[in-house]
Design a protein around this motif. Sequence first.
Motif, PDB file in Angstrom:
ATOM      1  N   THR A  95       9.740  -0.808  21.584  1.00  7.42           N
ATOM      2  CA  THR A  95       8.970  -0.172  22.547  1.00  7.42           C
ATOM      3  C   THR A  95       9.291   1.262  22.139  1.00  7.42           C
ATOM      4  O   THR A  95      10.078   1.770  21.921  1.00  7.42           O
ATOM      5  CB  THR A  95       9.323  -0.494  24.144  1.00  7.42           C
ATOM      6  N   ALA A  96       7.909   2.358  22.178  1.00  9.09           N
ATOM      7  CA  ALA A  96       8.065   3.501  21.869  1.00  9.09           C
ATOM      8  C   ALA A  96       7.397   4.337  23.132  1.00  9.09           C
ATOM      9  O   ALA A  96       6.439   4.051  23.654  1.00  9.09           O
ATOM     10  CB  ALA A  96       7.687   3.571  20.740  1.00  9.09           C
ATOM     11  N   LEU A  97       7.972   5.569  23.351  1.00 13.57           N
ATOM     12  CA  LEU A  97       7.380   6.567  24.374  1.00 13.57           C
ATOM     13  C   LEU A  97       7.418   8.011  23.717  1.00 13.57           C
ATOM     14  O   LEU A  97       8.201   8.323  22.862  1.00 13.57           O
ATOM     15  CB  LEU A  97       8.012   6.837  25.599  1.00 13.57           C
ATOM     16  N   ARG A  98       6.259   8.798  23.614  1.00 13.36           N
ATOM     17  CA  ARG A  98       5.936  10.063  22.956  1.00 13.36           C
ATOM     18  C   ARG A  98       5.681  10.767  23.980  1.00 13.36           C
ATOM     19  O   ARG A  98       4.522  10.743  24.670  1.00 13.36           O
ATOM     20  CB  ARG A  98       5.049  10.077  21.821  1.00 13.36           C
ATOM     21  N   ALA A  99       6.351  12.088  24.200  1.00 15.00           N
ATOM     22  CA  ALA A  99       5.904  13.146  25.099  1.00 15.00           C
ATOM     23  C   ALA A  99       6.021  14.603  24.283  1.00 15.00           C
ATOM     24  O   ALA A  99       6.625  14.824  23.447  1.00 15.00           O
ATOM     25  CB  ALA A  99       6.800  13.219  26.236  1.00 15.00           C
ATOM     26  N   THR A 100       5.145  15.540  24.822  1.00 13.92           N
ATOM     27  CA  THR A 100       5.009  16.777  24.076  1.00 13.92           C
ATOM     28  C   THR A 100       5.406  17.921  25.279  1.00 13.92           C
ATOM     29  O   THR A 100       4.888  17.790  26.256  1.00 13.92           O
ATOM     30  CB  THR A 100       3.561  17.182  23.427  1.00 13.92           C
ATOM     31  N   TYR A 101       6.570  18.597  24.762  1.00 19.10           N
ATOM     32  CA  TYR A 101       6.918  19.922  25.761  1.00 19.10           C
ATOM     33  C   TYR A 101       6.552  21.217  25.065  1.00 19.10           C
ATOM     34  O   TYR A 101       6.431  21.145  24.049  1.00 19.10           O
ATOM     35  CB  TYR A 101       8.374  19.657  25.956  1.00 19.10           C
ATOM     36  N   THR A 102       6.325  22.171  26.145  1.00 21.51           N
ATOM     37  CA  THR A 102       6.477  23.646  25.637  1.00 21.51           C
ATOM     38  C   THR A 102       7.315  24.293  26.340  1.00 21.51           C
ATOM     39  O   THR A 102       7.691  23.939  27.578  1.00 21.51           O
ATOM     40  CB  THR A 102       4.874  23.948  25.799  1.00 21.51           C
ATOM     41  N   GLU A 103       7.492  25.510  25.969  1.00 20.24           N
ATOM     42  CA  GLU A 103       8.467  26.381  26.577  1.00 20.24           C
ATOM     43  C   GLU A 103       7.618  27.349  27.149  1.00 20.24           C
ATOM     44  O   GLU A 103       6.549  27.141  27.384  1.00 20.24           O
ATOM     45  CB  GLU A 103       9.407  26.918  25.740  1.00 20.24           C
ATOM     46  N   SER A 104       8.325  28.220  28.303  1.00 20.24           N
ATOM     47  CA  SER A 104       7.718  28.990  29.239  1.00 20.24           C
ATOM     48  C   SER A 104       6.712  29.906  28.781  1.00 20.24           C
ATOM     49  O   SER A 104       5.492  29.984  29.157  1.00 20.24           O
ATOM     50  CB  SER A 104       8.763  29.557  30.097  1.00 20.24           C
ATOM     51  N   THR A 105       6.804  30.335  27.611  1.00 23.61           N
ATOM     52  CA  THR A 105       5.942  31.178  26.916  1.00 23.61           C
ATOM     53  C   THR A 105       4.684  30.407  26.160  1.00 23.61           C
ATOM     54  O   THR A 105       3.647  31.409  25.654  1.00 23.61           O
ATOM     55  CB  THR A 105       6.303  32.276  26.057  1.00 23.61           C
ATOM     56  N   THR A 157       7.427  17.807  20.167  1.00 20.73           N
ATOM     57  CA  THR A 157       6.917  16.348  20.510  1.00 20.73           C
ATOM     58  C   THR A 157       8.158  15.673  20.387  1.00 20.73           C
ATOM     59  O   THR A 157       8.972  15.864  19.398  1.00 20.73           O
ATOM     60  CB  THR A 157       5.945  15.868  19.452  1.00 20.73           C
ATOM     61  N   ALA A 158       8.491  14.852  21.426  1.00 19.40           N
ATOM     62  CA  ALA A 158       9.818  13.928  21.450  1.00 19.40           C
ATOM     63  C   ALA A 158       9.300  12.313  21.259  1.00 19.40           C
ATOM     64  O   ALA A 158       8.286  12.274  22.214  1.00 19.40           O
ATOM     65  CB  ALA A 158      10.659  14.037  22.432  1.00 19.40           C
ATOM     66  N   GLY A 159       9.820  11.652  20.588  1.00 21.47           N
ATOM     67  CA  GLY A 159       9.627  10.092  20.418  1.00 21.47           C
ATOM     68  C   GLY A 159      10.887   9.305  20.861  1.00 21.47           C
ATOM     69  O   GLY A 159      11.869   9.653  20.078  1.00 21.47           O
ATOM     70  N   ILE A 160      10.771   8.284  21.831  1.00 25.06           N
ATOM     71  CA  ILE A 160      11.878   7.582  21.992  1.00 25.06           C
ATOM     72  C   ILE A 160      11.479   6.155  21.560  1.00 25.06           C
ATOM     73  O   ILE A 160      10.496   5.612  22.154  1.00 25.06           O
ATOM     74  CB  ILE A 160      12.277   7.687  23.386  1.00 25.06           C
ATOM     75  N   ALA A 161      12.552   5.371  20.747  1.00 28.44           N
ATOM     76  CA  ALA A 161      12.024   4.189  20.403  1.00 28.44           C
ATOM     77  C   ALA A 161      13.278   3.413  20.778  1.00 28.44           C
ATOM     78  O   ALA A 161      14.461   3.598  21.025  1.00 28.44           O
ATOM     79  CB  ALA A 161      12.105   3.931  18.771  1.00 28.44           C
ATOM     80  N   PRO A 197      -1.295  23.288  25.949  1.00 29.90           N
ATOM     81  CA  PRO A 197      -0.821  24.215  25.212  1.00 29.90           C
ATOM     82  C   PRO A 197      -0.296  23.619  23.858  1.00 29.90           C
ATOM     83  O   PRO A 197      -0.505  24.463  22.703  1.00 29.90           O
ATOM     84  CB  PRO A 197       0.498  24.759  25.788  1.00 29.90           C
ATOM     85  N   ALA A 198      -0.436  22.382  23.662  1.00 31.85           N
ATOM     86  CA  ALA A 198      -0.324  21.540  22.341  1.00 31.85           C
ATOM     87  C   ALA A 198      -1.301  21.360  21.696  1.00 31.85           C
ATOM     88  O   ALA A 198      -1.287  20.724  20.614  1.00 31.85           O
ATOM     89  CB  ALA A 198       0.583  20.336  22.460  1.00 31.85           C
ATOM     90  N   GLU A 199      -2.568  21.682  22.157  1.00 35.42           N
ATOM     91  CA  GLU A 199      -3.749  21.225  21.356  1.00 35.42           C
ATOM     92  C   GLU A 199      -3.957  21.604  19.766  1.00 35.42           C
ATOM     93  O   GLU A 199      -4.303  20.739  19.022  1.00 35.42           O
ATOM     94  CB  GLU A 199      -5.021  22.105  21.988  1.00 35.42           C
ATOM     95  N   LEU A 200      -3.281  22.604  19.392  1.00 39.03           N
ATOM     96  CA  LEU A 200      -3.405  22.992  17.960  1.00 39.03           C
ATOM     97  C   LEU A 200      -2.243  22.472  17.081  1.00 39.03           C
ATOM     98  O   LEU A 200      -1.791  22.922  16.082  1.00 39.03           O
ATOM     99  CB  LEU A 200      -3.527  24.670  17.870  1.00 39.03           C
TER     100      LEU A 200
END
Length: 119
Positions: A2-12, A18-22, A57-60
């Motif tokens: 099973t896998a989960l993927r999420a994308t994070y941004t910092e305050s600016t 992107t983090a993926g957890i398997a 913010p991760a569109e590009l």
Amino acid sequence: MTALRATYTESTQTFVATAGIAVLTGPPPAGPSAPPAGRSPNARPATVRPYPVQGGPAELFGQRQYTTGARESGRERYVVLTAAGYSDGRPYTRGLAATPRLRGVAEQLARALHRRLTG
């Protein structure tokens, strides 16, 4: 698996990760978190694919913007992979001065998630 993927941004919102957890159903794959022998520690490691979130913010943030990443695993059944790069669409450039900072972010995120899952 099973896998989960999420994308994070910092305050600016200058860079994203992107983090993926398997979650494995069997024993974890062998292999260290460090680059394989003969591979430069400055090389971009193969990790999770960047995930461009439309309208955010991760569109590009795509494969061309991927700068660095990290992998954390152990004897547990969790493998955490991260990819970090800039959110403004600039492509990866070898020798980029900010690469060590992004590498640190990718490594810290991978360690923190893995520790939380296994701690």
